[in-house]
Design a protein around this motif. Structure first.
Motif, PDB file in Angstrom:
ATOM      1  N   ALA A  57       0.825  -1.207   0.000  1.00  0.00           N
ATOM      2  CA  ALA A  57       0.000   0.000   0.000  1.00  0.00           C
ATOM      3  C   ALA A  57       0.861   1.260   0.000  1.00  0.00           C
ATOM      4  O   ALA A  57       0.542   2.251  -0.676  1.00  0.00           O
ATOM      5  CB  ALA A  57      -0.934   0.000   1.211  1.00  0.00           C
ATOM      6  N   GLU A  58       1.952   1.243   0.752  1.00  0.00           N
ATOM      7  CA  GLU A  58       2.870   2.380   0.779  1.00  0.00           C
ATOM      8  C   GLU A  58       3.519   2.572  -0.586  1.00  0.00           C
ATOM      9  O   GLU A  58       3.659   3.706  -1.072  1.00  0.00           O
ATOM     10  CB  GLU A  58       3.939   2.168   1.854  1.00  0.00           C
ATOM     11  CG  GLU A  58       4.883   3.345   2.012  1.00  0.00           C
ATOM     12  CD  GLU A  58       5.939   3.080   3.073  1.00  0.00           C
ATOM     13  OE1 GLU A  58       5.866   3.707   4.136  1.00  0.00           O
ATOM     14  OE2 GLU A  58       6.831   2.242   2.826  1.00  0.00           O
ATOM     15  N   LEU A  59       3.913   1.481  -1.223  1.00  0.00           N
ATOM     16  CA  LEU A  59       4.526   1.546  -2.552  1.00  0.00           C
ATOM     17  C   LEU A  59       3.536   2.113  -3.567  1.00  0.00           C
ATOM     18  O   LEU A  59       3.884   2.998  -4.359  1.00  0.00           O
ATOM     19  CB  LEU A  59       4.999   0.157  -2.972  1.00  0.00           C
ATOM     20  CG  LEU A  59       5.529   0.007  -4.400  1.00  0.00           C
ATOM     21  CD1 LEU A  59       6.645   0.995  -4.689  1.00  0.00           C
ATOM     22  CD2 LEU A  59       6.012  -1.419  -4.629  1.00  0.00           C
ATOM     23  N   ALA A  60       2.300   1.632  -3.534  1.00  0.00           N
ATOM     24  CA  ALA A  60       1.299   2.108  -4.495  1.00  0.00           C
ATOM     25  C   ALA A  60       1.056   3.600  -4.346  1.00  0.00           C
ATOM     26  O   ALA A  60       1.019   4.347  -5.333  1.00  0.00           O
ATOM     27  CB  ALA A  60      -0.001   1.332  -4.321  1.00  0.00           C
ATOM     28  N   LEU A  61       0.896   4.067  -3.105  1.00  0.00           N
ATOM     29  CA  LEU A  61       0.582   5.472  -2.854  1.00  0.00           C
ATOM     30  C   LEU A  61       1.756   6.377  -3.202  1.00  0.00           C
ATOM     31  O   LEU A  61       1.582   7.418  -3.854  1.00  0.00           O
ATOM     32  CB  LEU A  61       0.187   5.659  -1.391  1.00  0.00           C
ATOM     33  CG  LEU A  61      -0.341   7.051  -1.011  1.00  0.00           C
ATOM     34  CD1 LEU A  61      -1.660   7.346  -1.715  1.00  0.00           C
ATOM     35  CD2 LEU A  61      -0.498   7.168   0.505  1.00  0.00           C
ATOM     36  N   SER A  62       2.961   5.997  -2.777  1.00  0.00           N
ATOM     37  CA  SER A  62       4.122   6.860  -3.020  1.00  0.00           C
ATOM     38  C   SER A  62       4.496   6.882  -4.500  1.00  0.00           C
ATOM     39  O   SER A  62       4.849   7.938  -5.046  1.00  0.00           O
ATOM     40  CB  SER A  62       5.305   6.449  -2.144  1.00  0.00           C
ATOM     41  OG  SER A  62       5.664   5.098  -2.339  1.00  0.00           O
ATOM     42  N   ALA A  63       4.419   5.742  -5.181  1.00  0.00           N
ATOM     43  CA  ALA A  63       4.746   5.710  -6.611  1.00  0.00           C
ATOM     44  C   ALA A  63       3.740   6.525  -7.419  1.00  0.00           C
ATOM     45  O   ALA A  63       4.117   7.285  -8.329  1.00  0.00           O
ATOM     46  CB  ALA A  63       4.792   4.274  -7.112  1.00  0.00           C
ATOM     47  N   TYR A  64       2.463   6.382  -7.097  1.00  0.00           N
ATOM     48  CA  TYR A  64       1.426   7.169  -7.769  1.00  0.00           C
ATOM     49  C   TYR A  64       1.666   8.654  -7.557  1.00  0.00           C
ATOM     50  O   TYR A  64       1.613   9.467  -8.491  1.00  0.00           O
ATOM     51  CB  TYR A  64       0.062   6.729  -7.229  1.00  0.00           C
ATOM     52  CG  TYR A  64      -1.130   7.532  -7.674  1.00  0.00           C
ATOM     53  CD1 TYR A  64      -1.167   8.174  -8.917  1.00  0.00           C
ATOM     54  CD2 TYR A  64      -2.256   7.618  -6.857  1.00  0.00           C
ATOM     55  CE1 TYR A  64      -2.292   8.893  -9.311  1.00  0.00           C
ATOM     56  CE2 TYR A  64      -3.383   8.320  -7.254  1.00  0.00           C
ATOM     57  CZ  TYR A  64      -3.401   8.962  -8.478  1.00  0.00           C
ATOM     58  OH  TYR A  64      -4.507   9.662  -8.869  1.00  0.00           O
ATOM     59  N   SER A  65       1.982   9.032  -6.330  1.00  0.00           N
ATOM     60  CA  SER A  65       2.149  10.446  -6.021  1.00  0.00           C
ATOM     61  C   SER A  65       3.402  11.030  -6.678  1.00  0.00           C
ATOM     62  O   SER A  65       3.384  12.173  -7.156  1.00  0.00           O
ATOM     63  CB  SER A  65       2.197  10.660  -4.505  1.00  0.00           C
ATOM     64  OG  SER A  65       1.746  11.959  -4.170  1.00  0.00           O
ATOM     65  N   VAL A  66       4.492  10.286  -6.712  1.00  0.00           N
ATOM     66  CA  VAL A  66       5.708  10.784  -7.375  1.00  0.00           C
ATOM     67  C   VAL A  66       5.422  11.047  -8.855  1.00  0.00           C
ATOM     68  O   VAL A  66       5.910  12.031  -9.431  1.00  0.00           O
ATOM     69  CB  VAL A  66       6.880   9.808  -7.183  1.00  0.00           C
ATOM     70  CG1 VAL A  66       8.036  10.146  -8.118  1.00  0.00           C
ATOM     71  CG2 VAL A  66       7.369   9.859  -5.726  1.00  0.00           C
TER      72      VAL A  66
END
Length: 368
Positions: A57-66
């Motif tokens: 979940a952290e990977l999905a959110l941070s990658a999307y936001s970057v």
């Protein structure tokens, strides 16, 4: 009297991003901030834009936001003091090098460009690092910004669409309503709580704990380091649930200054700089880059991260009050994940299909 469809409490980077995303969808937005916009944790943080993969979940959110940050910055990086410097995760020993390889596999599997660095390749890129390191991992897509500038840009964009700002303190949240320090009540269909570590004061039932952090910035030393440097041991301390810790995190600002982090402390709300903790953090940083000890530190300060028990933010409706939505609890990733947070919140509010699933971040997982 405030007339709006949505009242956003907090004008840090998360609140500003929410105001921008909601006004873009045609909603009338009012932003209430008791201090200077972008002056709290937004100004205190390092401003890194880093993809983290402690969990899916952290990977999905941070990658999307970057990816959203890259779209926002576009061809005008100077407006945000943006630098696409990338991050090098430093492996101190073979165990951490194994972690770097696992991280590379995980990030690459999600389309992120990574490069495993041998010791020779590591020192070719960052000669200031101490001898004897095992290698590292370069994540090219990471970067950094100066968050108060971006906060202002997002707020200005929302205001051009009709959003209004109000300098006031919120003392209570009621159903579809906020109560201000002067006793006035202001109603709206939606209330968005985006007040970071202050969120718990307004809603004590929230599972949010403030984590204090120290930072220091040097005089200008252009080229001292060229990438954001983070020890792989940082992962062990970043989401710790208790105990004080420090981790090596060095950042080359576009000004030529070096930003030095990081520390984490629980069970304190005192914003004072603590010499013992600051010294511990600086010594740890100098253990990775020995010449850092010779540089002139200009300023030190502290800030508070809003941490949840599982390390993920609270994004979505909150059953504690009718009409209440949360956009808080981002811990040390508030800058990175602010834009994706806003899109997920606005998408839920407008019943849109979101680019990534929002279920992992719903406040209801804690039965608030």
């Amino acid at each position: 009297m405030i007339s709006a469809d949505v009242i956003v409490i907090g004008a840090g980077i998360v609140g500003a991003a929410c105001a921008d995303a909601l006004s873009e969808r045609g909603l009338r937005v009012a932003i209430i901030e008791q201090d200077i916009a972008g002056g709290g944790a937004t100004a205190a943080g390092m401003g890194h834009l880093v993809v983290m993969d402690d969990n899916a979940a952290e990977l999905a959110l941070s990658a999307y936001s970057v990816s959203l940050w890259k779209d926002l910055v576009g061809d005008r990086p100077q407006r945000h003091e943006y630098s696409g410097c990338g991050t090098i995760w430093i492996a101190a020993d073979e165990e951490e090098m194994d972690a770097a390889l696992e991280k590379a596999q995980n990030l690459s599997g999600h389309g992120l460009i990574c490069e495993v660095l041998t010791p020779a390749a590591l020192y070719a890129r960052e000669p200031q690092l101490r001898a004897g390191l095992a290698g590292g991992l370069l994540v090219r897509g990471d970067g950094l910004v100066y968050p108060p500038k971006t906060t202002r840009i997002l707020l200005d964009r929302a205001m051009r669409r009709g959003a209004v700002t109000r300098r006031a303190s919120v003392t209570a949240i009621e159903d579809h309503c906020v109560v201000l320090g002067d006793g006035t009540r202001h109603q709206a269909q939606h209330i968005v709580l985006a007040a970071g570590a202050r969120s718990g004061a307004l809603l004590p039932e929230l599972p949010i704990q403030p984590k204090k952090g120290h930072l220091a910035i040097t005089d200008r030393y252009p080229g001292f380091v060229r990438h954001q440097l983070v020890e792989l041991g940082y992962i062990k301390s970043a989401h710790a649930a208790s105990g004080d810790s420090v981790a090596f995190n060095l950042q080359p600002r576009p000004t030529g200054q070096i930003l030095i982090g990081s520390s984490r402390q629980f069970d304190t709300t005192d914003p004072a700089v603590e010499p013992a903790m600051l010294q511990r953090m600086l010594r740890h940083a100098a253990a990775f880059t020995p010449q850092l000890a010779q540089l002139n530190v200009l300023r030190t300060w502290t800030g508070f991260r809003a941490a949840t028990p599982d390390g993920l933010p609270l994004i979505g409706p909150c059953g504690a009050r009718n009409g209440l939505w949360l956009a808080t609890g981002h811990e040390g990733l508030g800058i990175t994940t602010s834009l994706a947070t806003a899109q997920l919140l606005a998408g839920q509010m407008q019943n849109e299909r979101t680019r990534i699933p929002f279920a992992p971040y719903l406040p209801g997982r804690f039965h608030v």
